[in-house]
Motif scaffolding. Structure first.
Motif, PDB file in Angstrom:
ATOM      1  N   UNK B  87       6.350  18.884  13.397  1.00 41.15           N
ATOM      2  CA  UNK B  87       6.972  17.572  13.695  1.00 41.15           C
ATOM      3  C   UNK B  87       7.196  17.405  15.219  1.00 41.15           C
ATOM      4  N   UNK B  88       6.866  18.310  16.037  1.00 36.55           N
ATOM      5  CA  UNK B  88       6.878  18.390  17.655  1.00 36.55           C
ATOM      6  C   UNK B  88       5.636  18.057  18.380  1.00 36.55           C
ATOM      7  N   UNK B  89       4.631  17.978  17.566  1.00 43.38           N
ATOM      8  CA  UNK B  89       3.289  18.075  18.263  1.00 43.38           C
ATOM      9  C   UNK B  89       2.253  17.185  17.706  1.00 43.38           C
ATOM     10  N   UNK B  90       1.165  16.955  18.242  1.00 40.45           N
ATOM     11  CA  UNK B  90       0.247  16.155  17.544  1.00 40.45           C
ATOM     12  C   UNK B  90      -0.776  16.896  16.696  1.00 40.45           C
ATOM     13  N   UNK B  91      -1.707  16.396  16.409  1.00 43.28           N
ATOM     14  CA  UNK B  91      -2.397  16.732  15.079  1.00 43.28           C
ATOM     15  C   UNK B  91      -3.506  17.929  15.774  1.00 43.28           C
TER      16      UNK B  91
END
Lengths: 446, 397
Positions: B87-91
């Motif tokens: 939830x804290x990072x991009x893909x």
């Protein structure tokens, strides 16, 4: 200084966009000429470009990032990316790098003309891909690559370097600049001319002061320019013509235009309904359409983190001390790169400040596959900003180069839904219904 | 306030399970510890009142934390189930960034301080991401990317001094020159033992596989170096007596393990197909190539060793060490016949380097095999088949 002759809306409004296009085309024409002559050129990057020093040696400067984005804006990026991938580069690395690899494999040919080969590459550690990119030219051409360490904030909560830390870092950058000067003398065959450097720094001072005022003018409602569409054009001039008379003249005119628009209530968008802040790198493969997704719903980008970091931190307002050109250049590079790095890695505080200053209704986060520097922390940043301010924040992923990871339909659906939320909030506000209680700001702003 | 733990606790084993074991069992238990994402040694240290400094890959001068009485732990992710970190990072991100944060958020890797280095574009973000989630001090160490500057050693020495001050702020106790020298001596011993381990890999690769050597190395990232030194010395002695039969396997170098670590199963699959006679797995543990002098200014000597007496990795730019030339030197030094050029998925430095490595190997007529991996890969069968085919192609070419 504003022009004094009477101006009309016809002659003044829209001038900045037209002039930006012309100046960038002329700049590319000069590079084309340098390529024809086989003149030595310097390859640089937007964060810590050091064009002031390179101009003092009369070296033409090439910005590979700008060349690469031009392939996407002109919708030919796919063939450039494919050529690099055919040469072994992974689909999962920066698209800018791959487009440039293809440009080099084509002898410098790109959609705006031809660029000269690099006689020297100057880069900073503001982006790790800069380092890997420079190594490609080292291997292709045996180009001397000058990597300059510019240490930035040592922690997320560090507001500004302490005096001792600043002095230490400045000394390190200055020592490297003096080594770079020696390298430039060797490559250009010219002796270093400190007065020429002083003059270029003076011109940059003028441009960066203008840049800061231009950005601030967008606090007006309606906003006189779109920070993504128009702002990117202004940014091109800021980078490519930094430290030139033509650049100074451009920004004098631009200030005049924008002040006129503010005075007469002329917005970038007729019927501005929602004021938005853009975070990340633009979606160049569908640059115009991306803008329309927002503009069609009354959304205007009034500010953008891109204008902070991709200008190399020109918005800091740092003014070179012309009495001490080299020392001051070192400090300017240090603080500019630091500002750019803060704007990419620790942007929460800056965004909250901008949201207040520009009276923003929402923030649009646009992480891209190609750039991990800008994109990796945005999901968490969004959560932090939403905790601190009652803002509508949209998070949409795509790319700045690679159309294969740009899903227009999905983007439009997400953006439409976002505007439903903005409309709903506006209705609530207009009807006097209570807003959800604003949380105390968890991020210190001072 | 000083929270330095009692000398008796420092001296006691954090792991200890290796003692008295035959080499096979020692390796087996080292693998269990390497793959244990509950970090029992770190917990034990904290239960004794010790403090922990976590540092992200690739290189960190652990001597600074060690001299301050902290337990330095290399934060290198691992095969954990993502519950919170995503939830804290991009893909578009490598796994080690996510899993490292997951270890912190889940409480499995409790720290008192975290140091990260801008080794790549993704890792640049770690300090910001961690600062939003943890209250302990988080620092960034800018290791020089211009080590060719005459000023880089002086700069780095000042950076080490700054970090040491931050560490002292956490422990509440100053660190003297003698303490630093003592720690450097312990780490010199550790680097020498690791060099011995790699020398054995080169000289008699049938004595231990890459997977076995790896776990003996990896446990050092979660324990005091004093214990690791004892364990490595015991393991090396036992290995020299180990009955082993030399097989007709190809000698290869594995490149691509400088940051995210491949699963041990994948290394085992390689070991079955070939002798991996050198690699860059956990290269930070042996980044300094020789003993750091004990006579001069300790911080200056550490800085000088990093700048002027170190190996290479895709995340350090140094005009004196073109990486493809360094790889060729590694291959020659190990008398390898071929190379496995790997990169973690979505790892930009690794993927960038694959191009240069491939070109250099082609020009040098050295066979190579290009692949990608991820720390949480559960199936190595496909890679093993590909690798066996690669080896057979060379053998029957």
């Amino acid at each position: 200084m504003m022009h004094t002759e009477p101006q009309t809306a016809v002659s003044i409004v829209g001038r900045g966009a037209v002039q930006a296009g012309r100046l960038v085309r002329e700049w590319y024409a000069e590079l084309d000429g340098a390529a024809e002559r086989g003149a030595p050129a310097a390859y640089v990057f937007v964060m810590g470009s050091l064009v002031e020093l390179l101009r003092s040696f009369e070296l033409p400067v090439v910005f590979p990032e700008i060349n690469s984005l031009q392939t996407a804006v002109r919708r030919v990026e796919a063939e450039f990316l494919a050529q690099a991938e055919d040469s072994g580069y992974s689909p999962d690395i920066c698209g800018y790098v791959k487009a440039d690899v293809a440009v080099q494999l084509r002898g410098g040919a790109h959609p705006m003309g031809r660029i000269p080969k690099p006689a020297i590459a100057v880069l900073t550690n503001a982006c790790n891909t800069y380092l890997k990119w420079g190594e490609i030219w080292e291997r292709m051409y045996k180009t001397p690559v000058f990597a300059i360490d510019v240490p930035s904030a040592r922690s997320a909560n560090e507001r500004a370097p302490g005096a001792a830390g600043l002095a230490r870092d400045r000394r390190y950058v200055e020592a490297q600049l003096r080594e770079l000067i020696t390298a430039c003398e060797r490559i250009s065959g010219r002796a270093f001319d400190i007065d020429r450097l002083r003059e270029v720094l003076r011109l940059t001072n003028e441009m960066t002061a203008s840049w800061r005022r231009v950005l601030a003018l967008n606090a007006a409602a309606p906003a006189p320019f779109n920070a993504v569409v128009d702002g990117t054009a202004y940014l091109g001039v800021m980078n490519a013509l930094r430290g030139t008379e033509a650049g100074c003249a451009y920004f004098r005119d631009l200030e005049e235009e924008l002040a006129y628009k503010v005075e007469h209530g002329i917005g970038a968008l007729a019927g501005e309904r929602f004021r938005l802040i853009f975070v990340g790198v633009p979606c160049y493969p569908i640059f115009r359409r991306f803008h329309e997704f927002f503009a069609d719903r009354g959304g205007t980008f009034v500010s953008s983190s891109y204008l902070w970091f991709a200008s190399g931190g020109a918005d800091t307002g740092f003014e070179y001390d012309l009495r001490h050109p080299i020392e001051s250049l070192a400090e300017g590079v240090l603080l500019g790169v630091r500002r750019a790095t803060d704007a990419m890695l620790f942007q929460d505080r800056l965004l909250i400040g901008a949201a207040d200053e520009f009276h923003a209704d929402g923030i649009v986060y646009h992480p891209v596959k190609s750039c991990r520097t800008v994109s990796t922390g945005l999901a968490g940043s969004r959560r932090a900003v939403m905790q601190a301010r009652d803002l509508n924040c949209l998070y949409i992923e795509s790319d700045m180069m690679d159309r294969r990871v740009v899903s227009e339909a999905q983007l439009k659906n997400r953006i439409d839904a976002y505007f439903e939320g903005l409309e709903s909030r506006r209705l609530r506000t207009d009807s006097g219904a209570p807003r959800p209680e604003e949380s105390p700001c968890a991020i210190p702003l001072a | 306030m000083s929270t330095a733990i009692a000398a008796s606790a420092v001296g006691a084993d954090l792991w200890g399970e290796w003692r008295g074991q035959a080499i096979g069992e020692m390796i087996s238990r080292a693998r269990e510890l390497t793959e244990d994402m509950e970090f029992p040694t770190v917990r034990r240290w904290r239960e004794r009142g010790g403090q922990v400094l976590g540092h992200f890959q690739v290189y960190f001068p652990e001597e600074l934390a060690h001299a301050a009485g902290m337990l330095p732990v290399k934060v290198k992710g691992g095969p954990v189930e993502m519950r919170q970190a995503d939830a804290h990072f991009g893909s578009y991100l490598c796994s080690v960034m996510r899993s490292s944060l997951e270890l912190g958020l889940s409480g499995h890797l409790p720290l008192d301080m975290f140091v990260t280095h801008p080794i790549c574009d993704a890792a640049r973000n770690l300090a910001g991401v961690w600062a939003r989630n943890f209250s302990y001090p988080i620092q960034i160490l800018y290791l020089p990317q211009n080590p060719n500057s005459a000023s880089s050693v002086e700069y780095l020495r000042a950076e080490y001094q700054r970090l040491l001050s931050d560490i002292e702020g956490v422990t509440g106790a100053p660190v003297g020159v003698e303490a630093l020298r003592a720690s450097i001596a312990i780490y010199n011993r550790n680097r020498a033992l690791i060099r011995d381990l790699y020398a054995m890999r080169r000289e008699a690769p049938w004595m231990l596989g890459v997977d076995e050597a790896y776990v003996l190395l990896a446990v050092g990232t979660v324990m005091r170096r004093e214990e690791h030194n004892e364990m490595l010395a015991a393991a090396l002695a036992a290995l020299r007596e180990r009955p082993a039969r030399r097989q007709d396997k190809m000698r290869v170098v594995f490149e691509g393990g400088f940051c995210e670590q491949p699963p041990v199963d994948l290394l085992s699959a390689m070991a079955q197909s070939c002798y991996v006679v050198d690699d860059d797995l956990l290269i930070g543990l042996r980044y300094l190539e020789h003993d750091v002098p004990l006579t001069g200014d300790p911080l200056g000597e550490l800085a000088d060793a990093y700048i002027n007496d170190s190996t290479y990795s895709p995340v350090q730019h140094d005009l004196r060490k073109p990486k493809e030339q360094m790889l060729l030197r590694r291959i020659a030094g190990a008398r390898a016949d071929a190379a496995i050029i790997a990169a973690a998925k979505m790892c930009e430095p690794g993927l960038d380097e694959q191009v240069a490595y491939s070109q250099a190997l082609e020009e040098a007529h050295i066979p190579f095999f290009v692949t990608e991996f991820e720390e949480k890969m559960s199936n190595s069968d496909q890679l093993q088949i590909q690798l066996e085919t690669f080896v057979e192609n060379i053998v029957f070419d």
